[in-house]
Design an enzyme around this catalytic site. Sequence first.
Site, short mmCIF file in Angstrom:
data_model
loop_
_atom_site.label_atom_id
_atom_site.label_comp_id
_atom_site.label_asym_id
_atom_site.label_seq_id
_atom_site.Cartn_x
_atom_site.Cartn_y
_atom_site.Cartn_z
CG ASP A 1 3.25 4.29 -3.99
OD1 ASP A 1 3.34 5.39 -3.44
OD2 ASP A 1 2.46 3.41 -3.63
CG HIS B 1 -4.10 0.91 -8.37
ND1 HIS B 1 -5.43 0.91 -8.06
CD2 HIS B 1 -3.49 1.69 -7.44
CE1 HIS B 1 -5.62 1.69 -7.00
NE2 HIS B 1 -4.47 2.16 -6.61
CG HIS C 1 -2.05 0.86 1.27
ND1 HIS C 1 -2.38 1.70 0.24
CD2 HIS C 1 -2.97 1.12 2.25
CE1 HIS C 1 -3.43 2.43 0.58
NE2 HIS C 1 -3.80 2.11 1.81
N1 ACO Z 1 4.63 -6.73 -11.18
C1 ACO Z 1 4.48 -7.88 -11.87
N2 ACO Z 1 3.30 -8.54 -11.99
C2 ACO Z 1 2.24 -7.99 -11.37
C3 ACO Z 1 2.33 -6.79 -10.64
C4 ACO Z 1 3.58 -6.15 -10.57
N3 ACO Z 1 3.73 -5.01 -9.89
N4 ACO Z 1 1.11 -6.50 -10.14
C5 ACO Z 1 0.30 -7.48 -10.54
N5 ACO Z 1 0.97 -8.38 -11.27
C6 ACO Z 1 0.43 -9.55 -11.95
C7 ACO Z 1 0.15 -10.66 -10.96
O1 ACO Z 1 1.25 -11.53 -10.79
C8 ACO Z 1 -1.03 -11.34 -11.62
O2 ACO Z 1 -0.56 -12.13 -12.66
P1 ACO Z 1 -1.23 -13.57 -12.97
O3 ACO Z 1 -2.62 -13.25 -13.41
O4 ACO Z 1 -0.35 -14.15 -14.02
O5 ACO Z 1 -1.18 -14.32 -11.67
C9 ACO Z 1 -1.82 -10.19 -12.23
O6 ACO Z 1 -0.84 -9.17 -12.49
C10 ACO Z 1 -2.91 -9.63 -11.34
O7 ACO Z 1 -2.32 -9.32 -10.07
P2 ACO Z 1 -3.13 -9.30 -8.74
O8 ACO Z 1 -2.18 -9.56 -7.61
O9 ACO Z 1 -4.35 -10.13 -8.84
O10 ACO Z 1 -3.58 -7.80 -8.69
P3 ACO Z 1 -4.16 -7.07 -7.41
O11 ACO Z 1 -5.19 -6.14 -7.90
O12 ACO Z 1 -4.56 -8.02 -6.36
O13 ACO Z 1 -2.88 -6.29 -6.87
C11 ACO Z 1 -1.31 -4.62 -6.34
C12 ACO Z 1 -2.72 -4.92 -6.91
C13 ACO Z 1 -1.20 -5.16 -4.91
C14 ACO Z 1 -1.13 -3.10 -6.29
C15 ACO Z 1 -0.25 -5.28 -7.27
O14 ACO Z 1 -0.35 -4.78 -8.57
C16 ACO Z 1 1.17 -5.11 -6.72
O15 ACO Z 1 1.59 -5.91 -5.89
N6 ACO Z 1 1.90 -4.05 -7.19
C17 ACO Z 1 3.22 -3.79 -6.68
C18 ACO Z 1 3.12 -3.05 -5.36
C19 ACO Z 1 2.67 -1.63 -5.54
O16 ACO Z 1 3.15 -0.91 -6.41
N7 ACO Z 1 1.75 -1.18 -4.66
C20 ACO Z 1 1.24 0.20 -4.65
C21 ACO Z 1 -0.21 0.21 -4.98
S1 ACO Z 1 -0.81 1.87 -5.09
C22 ACO Z 1 -1.08 2.33 -3.51
O17 ACO Z 1 -1.35 1.59 -2.61
C23 ACO Z 1 -0.93 3.76 -3.21
#
Ligand code: ACO
Length: 432
Positions: free
Chosen positions: A363, A307, A268
Amino acid sequence: MQTPGLRVHDERTGKEYNLPVQDDCIRAMDLRQIKVNPDDFGMMAYDPAFTNTASCRSAITVIDGERGILRYRGYPIEQLAGKASFLEVAYLLLHGELPTETELRTWVSQVTHHTMVHENIKKFMDGFHHDAHPMGMLISTVAALSTFYPDAKNIRDPEARKLQILRLVGKMPTLAAYAYRHSVGLPYVYPDNNLDYAGNFLRMLWKMGDNSYAPDPILARALDILFVLHADHEQNCSTNVMRAVGSSNADPYVATAGAAAALYGPLHGGANEAVLVMLDEIGSVDRVPEYIKRVKDGKFRLMGFGHRVYKNYDPRARIIKKTAEEVFEVTGRNPKLDIALELERVALEDDYFVQRKLYPNVDFYSGIIYQAMGFTPDIFTVLFAIPRTVGWLAQWQEMLDDPDQKIARPRQIYTGAAKRDFIPMAQRKPAA
Ligand code: ACO
């Protein structure tokens, strides 16, 4: 005539149900009537992480994740970030409308006169270990404010509620600055009521022996814009915590501490700190393709990408990218920006990211700009918590005034053991 709704046919019983639809939603409680046997509990919706559950009706912030749109009270974020100050936006979020000139003057003066914290707070701060994370200190001291203001428990009293909001908005930068100064072993700096919100915060962080210290106006304005961008983001993880804690009628200080704790996590608010670590690890532009390959191999995630709601470019990231150029005019260019730009370019041309609709989030660039401004990564989440306090409070107020809301209490699908009899110690065997 029956209201158009959702017709549900239960193949287990052959029964038909008509569930009313409002705002493209059914009420989860309407599922409860769906039973196989009359003494069944009734059907529920299973939605871990609330990916498709609306927990409230809200008039504060709207996001259209597919189109990359963010609006506070109807106003596009791009217009607010360019034209309004953070406290003006705070007023908008908390009151529903932009303030008139007089309203804004009164509001700013009220917030400014609540920036001081009780002297005993300094003693709390002094109790933390020298290398305590500033976010841990901030969370703890916000919770501790609850003990200084027992009137905060009068959450149904509009005047008491307003007072706690002013105190929280006013004191968050002071607590944040104290947490930072403690972490670097410097004496605390009292607020200066002649400065604006961001300028005063910069002074509390960085004033040394020189009493003529004045914050750089470009940096103060950039920070103010960053505060606007981070002020609210509808039902995100920390806001959900704010509402959940607040739903038990706890006071807003402990609810804010709970929300800030949720923000602390690297998925987050902690993500921008993780972005810098990642950029350091990559080290140079030529190593970007190899890093992207490892992300695609599932070794780790690209921090600052993806996101839950945005399946398009996060509009906040676009504004930060532009603000970064203005900051770099003052501070010099942060070399990490080139690695970040190359990461973005490579990722946005790659099928893995395109198919999953993974774009830079807020971010991705915020850490780079914060670092150029002189902030260390351990204070990044603190910088996020200051403006987001306004969003948390706006959502908390809305929750308290919403007749639909009750204490937040989800259901579960029990997967544990069926009833079994207690085993005396002598007869127990080690678990396999
Ligand atoms: N890098 C690589 N792959 C990713 C990323 C990433 N940053 N984010 C998602 N994916 C992939 C997942 O592996 C998944 O792939 P799959 O379908 O082959 O399994 C697919 O994209 C969907 O991912 P989910 O985890 O289901 O997406 P979710 O909506 O649950 O997660 C999150 C959102 C937590 C923000 C995620 O994108 C992530 O971990 N990002 C990196 C951390 C980050 O930047 N957080 C800041 C968020 S903004 C904020 O809070 C202000």
